[in-house]
Design an enzyme around this catalytic site. Sequence first.
Site, PDB file in Angstrom:
ATOM      1  N   TYR A  95      -1.963  -9.681  48.160  1.00 35.06           N
ATOM      2  CA  TYR A  95      -1.463  -8.593  47.301  1.00 35.06           C
ATOM      3  C   TYR A  95      -0.026  -8.037  47.992  1.00 35.06           C
ATOM      4  O   TYR A  95       0.002  -7.065  48.738  1.00 35.06           O
ATOM      5  CB  TYR A  95      -2.413  -7.515  46.922  1.00 35.06           C
ATOM      6  N   HIS A 125     -11.548 -15.143  49.901  1.00 37.05           N
ATOM      7  CA  HIS A 125     -10.583 -14.985  48.794  1.00 37.05           C
ATOM      8  C   HIS A 125     -10.314 -16.371  48.095  1.00 37.05           C
ATOM      9  O   HIS A 125      -9.799 -17.191  48.917  1.00 37.05           O
ATOM     10  CB  HIS A 125      -9.360 -14.492  49.269  1.00 37.05           C
TER      11      HIS A 125
END
Length: 337
Positions: free
Chosen positions: A60, A148
């Site tokens: 992010y 992830h």
Amino acid sequence: MSAVLPRRRLGTSGVHVTELGFGGSVIGNLGRAVDDATAVAAVHEAWRLGVRYFDTAPHYGLGLSERRLGTALRELLRGADRDSVVVSSKVGRLLEPRVPPLPRDDDGFDVPGTLARRLDYSRDGVLRSISSSLERLGLDRLDVVYVHDPDEHWEQASREAVPALARLRDEGVVGAVGVGLNSAPLAARFLRETDVDVVMLAGRFTLLEQGALRDALPAALATGRSVVSAGVFNSGLLARDDVPDDARYEYAAAPPAVLARARRLAAVCRAHGTTLPAAAVAFPLRHPAVVDVTLGMRDAHQVRRNVALHAERVPDALWDDLTEQGLLAPTDGEERP
């Protein structure tokens, strides 16, 4: 200060998350930039309103989300118990210098492209990723670590990443282990075949689509594990009371059939005195495997709206009506015992 929101347990771990989680992708400048002060204020407002679960990832904003979240939480935790908050981050992408750098990140975040992401689901990659995340966050530990986006990397993720995290959990270094992904069938496989406590499933168990009822959710119930529901607005399609013509779905323009279905959902919600986004937040939490809905929160205004949506009472009759009209699968809406 408002009371802390209700908490639910992640699987059989000792970690308890609030029913509403703070999703940190947007304070990493997903889609468009926000400044540091706005991002930190969003975290502070979430804390003030009772949110105690905060999720982030190196992906992010090339670490920007982790740095901003860490700054805000360190301020909030001065004089407070570290155990009062649950922080999760993710492994699977290592950040390395990009030579030559790009003017802007090429993966959807409005940040300079000075770093590159390298996929690595190895044991060493997991350890390096956690160490770097802790440095960016400025915290002493991660409470939850997710693998992830392992969608195309089952072998290494299941045989190296998850066992490495499970060992850290067993040693007390992390509190719970999970995977974060978009595929419900693969989520079910991780739940049944690996030692995870939780899956963070994006977009597959929402008011619009309930494919996870075929695989991930039954697997969670059968194994005593938990599901954190993300992407409940389906890329913004369910985020407004009225569905606009330019609404997006799966990060692209919503097809006409999807728009029509979302508008039917909105009409039934209005008939029951509630709204499409309120129902979208409430719906996943009705399933006994789901412990949390995590929403992206870009600024303090968005935080207040999301907390208000979570607090809104959605009539039970809505779920029956949606099922009768063929807008929900017949087995949806199972109440938590």
